[in-house]
Scaffold this active site. Structure first.
Site, PDB file in Angstrom:
ATOM      1  N   CYS A 110      -3.557   1.403   6.843  1.00 19.34           N
ATOM      2  CA  CYS A 110      -3.678   0.968   8.100  1.00 19.34           C
ATOM      3  C   CYS A 110      -4.357   1.625   8.623  1.00 19.34           C
ATOM      4  O   CYS A 110      -4.955   1.119   9.676  1.00 19.34           O
ATOM      5  CB  CYS A 110      -2.245  -0.338   8.465  1.00 19.34           C
ATOM      6  SG  CYS A 110      -0.808   0.865   8.393  1.00 19.34           S
ATOM      7  N   GLU A 116       3.742  -5.022  12.100  1.00 19.97           N
ATOM      8  CA  GLU A 116       2.961  -4.621  12.134  1.00 19.97           C
ATOM      9  C   GLU A 116       1.417  -4.085  11.878  1.00 19.97           C
ATOM     10  O   GLU A 116       1.508  -4.917   9.824  1.00 19.97           O
ATOM     11  CB  GLU A 116       2.946  -3.173  11.610  1.00 19.97           C
ATOM     12  CG  GLU A 116       4.784  -2.793  12.386  1.00 19.97           C
ATOM     13  CD  GLU A 116       4.341  -2.087  13.791  1.00 19.97           C
ATOM     14  OE1 GLU A 116       2.791  -1.583  14.118  1.00 19.97           O
ATOM     15  OE2 GLU A 116       4.814  -1.592  14.487  1.00 19.97           O
ATOM     16  N   ASN A 145       0.810  -1.408  -0.010  1.00 22.26           N
ATOM     17  CA  ASN A 145      -0.082   0.680  -0.305  1.00 22.26           C
ATOM     18  C   ASN A 145       0.930   1.101  -0.017  1.00 22.26           C
ATOM     19  O   ASN A 145       0.210   2.194  -0.301  1.00 22.26           O
ATOM     20  CB  ASN A 145      -1.125  -0.219   1.242  1.00 22.26           C
ATOM     21  CG  ASN A 145      -0.648  -0.137   2.336  1.00 22.26           C
ATOM     22  OD1 ASN A 145       0.511  -0.291   2.555  1.00 22.26           O
ATOM     23  ND2 ASN A 145      -1.250   0.618   3.625  1.00 22.26           N
ATOM     24  N   GLU A 190       7.313   0.316  16.681  1.00 22.44           N
ATOM     25  CA  GLU A 190       8.532   1.440  15.606  1.00 22.44           C
ATOM     26  C   GLU A 190       8.610   3.024  16.077  1.00 22.44           C
ATOM     27  O   GLU A 190       7.505   3.606  16.055  1.00 22.44           O
ATOM     28  CB  GLU A 190       7.888   1.265  14.346  1.00 22.44           C
ATOM     29  CG  GLU A 190       8.539  -0.008  13.598  1.00 22.44           C
ATOM     30  CD  GLU A 190       7.832  -0.563  12.709  1.00 22.44           C
ATOM     31  OE1 GLU A 190       7.239   0.253  12.225  1.00 22.44           O
ATOM     32  OE2 GLU A 190       7.776  -1.534  11.959  1.00 22.44           O
TER      33      GLU A 190
HETATM   34  P1  NAD Z   1       0.309  -9.283   3.225  1.00 26.92           P
HETATM   35  O1  NAD Z   1       0.935  -9.890   4.092  1.00 26.92           O
HETATM   36  O2  NAD Z   1      -0.019 -10.779   1.672  1.00 26.92           O
HETATM   37  O3  NAD Z   1       1.466  -9.398   2.627  1.00 26.92           O
HETATM   38  C1  NAD Z   1       2.497  -8.172   3.381  1.00 26.92           C
HETATM   39  C2  NAD Z   1       3.988  -9.084   3.305  1.00 26.92           C
HETATM   40  O4  NAD Z   1       4.429 -10.254   3.390  1.00 26.92           O
HETATM   41  C3  NAD Z   1       4.424  -8.935   1.154  1.00 26.92           C
HETATM   42  O5  NAD Z   1       5.372  -8.871   1.012  1.00 26.92           O
HETATM   43  C4  NAD Z   1       3.802 -10.838   0.839  1.00 26.92           C
HETATM   44  O6  NAD Z   1       4.833 -10.710   0.068  1.00 26.92           O
HETATM   45  C5  NAD Z   1       4.638 -11.161   2.413  1.00 26.92           C
HETATM   46  N1  NAD Z   1       4.215 -12.435   2.881  1.00 26.92           N
HETATM   47  C6  NAD Z   1       2.881 -12.732   2.102  1.00 26.92           C
HETATM   48  N2  NAD Z   1       3.134 -14.269   2.613  1.00 26.92           N
HETATM   49  C7  NAD Z   1       4.481 -14.471   3.599  1.00 26.92           C
HETATM   50  C8  NAD Z   1       4.633 -15.895   4.059  1.00 26.92           C
HETATM   51  N3  NAD Z   1       3.584 -16.617   4.286  1.00 26.92           N
HETATM   52  N4  NAD Z   1       5.788 -15.770   5.013  1.00 26.92           N
HETATM   53  C9  NAD Z   1       6.566 -14.299   4.180  1.00 26.92           C
HETATM   54  N5  NAD Z   1       5.797 -13.542   3.601  1.00 26.92           N
HETATM   55  C10 NAD Z   1       4.682 -13.190   3.264  1.00 26.92           C
HETATM   56  O7  NAD Z   1      -0.203  -8.098   3.190  1.00 26.92           O
HETATM   57  P2  NAD Z   1      -0.195  -7.232   1.861  1.00 26.92           P
HETATM   58  O8  NAD Z   1      -2.367  -7.431   1.611  1.00 26.92           O
HETATM   59  O9  NAD Z   1       0.657  -6.756   1.179  1.00 26.92           O
HETATM   60  O10 NAD Z   1      -1.085  -5.333   2.668  1.00 26.92           O
HETATM   61  C11 NAD Z   1      -2.015  -5.364   3.361  1.00 26.92           C
HETATM   62  C12 NAD Z   1      -2.012  -5.300   4.458  1.00 26.92           C
HETATM   63  O11 NAD Z   1      -0.869  -4.638   5.898  1.00 26.92           O
HETATM   64  C13 NAD Z   1      -2.985  -5.173   5.661  1.00 26.92           C
HETATM   65  O12 NAD Z   1      -3.640  -6.189   6.738  1.00 26.92           O
HETATM   66  C14 NAD Z   1      -2.626  -3.921   6.145  1.00 26.92           C
HETATM   67  O13 NAD Z   1      -3.201  -2.692   7.474  1.00 26.92           O
HETATM   68  C15 NAD Z   1      -1.217  -4.089   6.500  1.00 26.92           C
HETATM   69  N6  NAD Z   1      -0.798  -2.473   6.778  1.00 26.92           N
HETATM   70  C16 NAD Z   1      -0.311  -2.686   8.270  1.00 26.92           C
HETATM   71  C17 NAD Z   1       0.491  -1.239   8.347  1.00 26.92           C
HETATM   72  C18 NAD Z   1       1.187  -0.995   9.621  1.00 26.92           C
HETATM   73  O14 NAD Z   1       2.168  -0.274  10.048  1.00 26.92           O
HETATM   74  N7  NAD Z   1       0.490  -2.048  10.900  1.00 26.92           N
HETATM   75  C19 NAD Z   1       1.160  -0.492   7.437  1.00 26.92           C
HETATM   76  C20 NAD Z   1       0.079  -0.947   5.932  1.00 26.92           C
HETATM   77  C21 NAD Z   1      -0.153  -2.527   5.940  1.00 26.92           C
END
Ligand code: NAD
Length: 487
Positions: free
Chosen positions: A287, A253, A155, A468
């Site tokens: 998020c 996060e 995002n 963080e």
């Molecule tokens: P996601 O969990 O699908 O993917 C995030 C990252 O993890 C990607 O690089 C993905 O390739 C990797 N990943 C996926 N499966 C994995 C595994 N089994 N092992 C290791 N890595 C793996 O999330 P997304 O769809 O990319 O992002 C959206 C989510 O992120 C939403 O829930 C959003 O709220 C959250 N988010 C949180 C914050 C925060 O600071 N709290 C900030 C931005 C986004």
């Protein structure tokens, strides 16, 4: 699909060199629906090479002084800033976000992340206590942990990746990083600047690919003692399980279901535009975006009318048009998922006041196949509805009424998440009282997304583990040791 000749092809960056991969993943331009880029489909082999490079680079990098590392971080910040427009264009094309958002939020913040940690690393001190009667002096020392595994979402691609890389290397760690397979371009562009910035080979290694392959290989690697992850709760559960046998240090996060609590005495002239922004900025793909708006009964009707009118002003369209406020969602699948939430709400008897399904979306000729959706406001919906409980992560927000302070605190806390809340009221006592009782890592009162990077960022409950910020990231990316000297 574009011809393979015109496709942008990314390569992994390992030990200071770009290296091709044996297989690739297609990456789409969300605003046109075309494949425009090929991303390495890395796995164990590529991660192994990156870990080896990071291991080799660790002794020299970790023994540099904070000042030397700080100067390199500042140089990298300058280089990214110099290419800000190219980075912003690339981020907008890769992610679907508006060029205005990429220019004013994503890339300036990536630059600032390096500047911030370049500065903060110079100002930490450790603790010292004395036991005079025992003739003992105790002090703590902090050392880098080793190889940091950094995994980031789609995002805010460069913004969130650099929020991890900057503190990791400022503290003297070396890095194996993996951005989202859907948004890898700006991370690849940044790798081209490392040499000029003076980052020694192997200090930052970038491995592109799927989470289930490249991500898991990082998480499971025995020589990576620390994982900093930003993404979904489901992935976090998987990372927690897979890293448990190694007892890795984890920072998670995760998502949110963020409430806005709007009291009768709120300044609606400030509150309404800010809450429209907090609901729909970056297509609602932040998020921290607001997705449950609780409005006190006395102002409910007026709020709703003005909120919908303000929402309708937000223009959806080609992300590279500076007049556009809402770009494309990240993928066809994600757009479908977000639309389905609206359909479910309708099926439950909720009312859609504007947006999906009630207004028509007119798109420019070149964007007809893009993943666009109108900002959507839902009302007359129950707190138990999936739209009020689950993270939608799109341009959809729900507005409901409440009577009392006690009631709204309980309802706001009634979800599994606890990331960010906003409170709107001109009563200072109430603002403090409510902020104290909300189960939320961040509470903004009479504003949204005003950040001081010095202070802790992160969520409670299912929104994450750890924080963080200047002190928190320093503590996470270093190991502390207590040393006792008897004299
Ligand atoms: P996601 O969990 O699908 O993917 C995030 C990252 O993890 C990607 O690089 C993905 O390739 C990797 N990943 C996926 N499966 C994995 C595994 N089994 N092992 C290791 N890595 C793996 O999330 P997304 O769809 O990319 O992002 C959206 C989510 O992120 C939403 O829930 C959003 O709220 C959250 N988010 C949180 C914050 C925060 O600071 N709290 C900030 C931005 C986004």
């Amino acid at each position: 699909m574009s011809s393979s000749k015109t496709l942008l092809v990314l390569e992994n960056f390992i030990a200071g060199k770009f290296v091709p991969c044996s297989s690739y993943i297609d990456s789409y331009n969300p605003s046109t629906g075309d494949v425009y880029c090929r991303v390495p489909d890395s796995g164990k082999e590529e991660v192994e090479a990156a870990v080896r490079a990071a291991k080799d680079a660790f002794p020299v990098w970790s023994s540099k002084s904070p000042l030397e590392r700080s100067q390199i971080l500042n140089k990298l910040a300058d280089l990214i800033e110099h290419d800000l427009e190219a980075f912003a264009q690339a981020e907008s094309k890769d992610q679907g976000k508006t060029i205005t958002f990429a220019r004013t939020v994503d890339i300036p913040r990536a630059v600032y992340n390096f500047r911030f940690f370049a500065s903060s690393i110079l100002h930490h001190t450790t603790e010292c206590t004395e036991m005079v009667a025992m003739g003992c002096l105790h002090y703590t020392s902090r050392t880098p942990v080793g190889i940091a595994g950094l995994i980031s979402p789609w995002n805010l691609p460069l913004y969130l990746l650099t929020w991890k890389i900057a503190p990791a290397i400022a503290c003297g760690n070396t890095v194996v990083a993996k951005p989202s397979e859907m948004t890898s371009v700006t991370a690849w562009m940044m790798c081209k600047l490392f040499e000029k910035a003076g980052i020694p080979h192997g200090v930052v290694n970038m491995v592109f690919g799927m989470g289930s392959k490249a991500g898991e290989a990082i998480v499971c690697h025995p020589d990576v003692p620390l994982i900093s992850f930003t993404g979904s709760m489901l992935t976090a559960q998987c990372i927690t399980e897979k890293s448990a046998p190694h007892c890795k240090k984890l920072s998670l996060e995760l998502g949110g279901k963020n409430p806005a609590l709007i009291f009768d005495d709120a300044d609606l002239n400030q509150c309404i535009p800010a809450t429209v922004r907090s609901s729909f900025a970056n297509q609602g793909e932040i998020c921290l975006c607001t997705s449950r708006i609780f409005v006190q009964k006395g102002i409910y009707n007026e709020f709703l009318k003005r909120f919908v009118a303000e929402t309708k002003k937000w223009k959806v369209g080609n992300p590279s048009d500076p007049a556009v406020d809402v770009g494309a969602l990240i993928s066809k699948e994600h757009l479908e998922k977000v639309r389905n939430y609206v359909k479910k709400a309708q099926a439950e008897g909720a009312r859609i006041l504007c947006g999906e399904g009630v207004d028509s979306l007119v798109l420019p000729a070149g964007n007809q196949k893009g993943y666009f959706m109108l900002p959507t406001v839902i009302t007359e919906i129950k707190d138990e509805s999936c739209c009020m409980q689950e993270e939608i992560f799109g341009p959809v927000t729900c507005v409901v009424a409440f009577d009392t302070e006690e009631e709204v605190i309980e309802r706001a806390n009634g979800v599994k998440y606890g990331l960010a809340a906003t409170v709107w009221s001109s009563n200072v006592s109430r603002v403090h009282r409510v902020a104290q009782r909300l189960q939320s890592g961040l509470v903004w009162t009479n504003c949204w997304l005003v950040r001081d990077l010095n202070l802790p960022f992160g969520g409670m409950k299912a929104s994450g583990v750890g924080r963080e910020g200047a002190k928190d990231s320093y503590e996470f990316f270093t190991e502390v040791k207590t040393i006792t000297i008897k004299h």
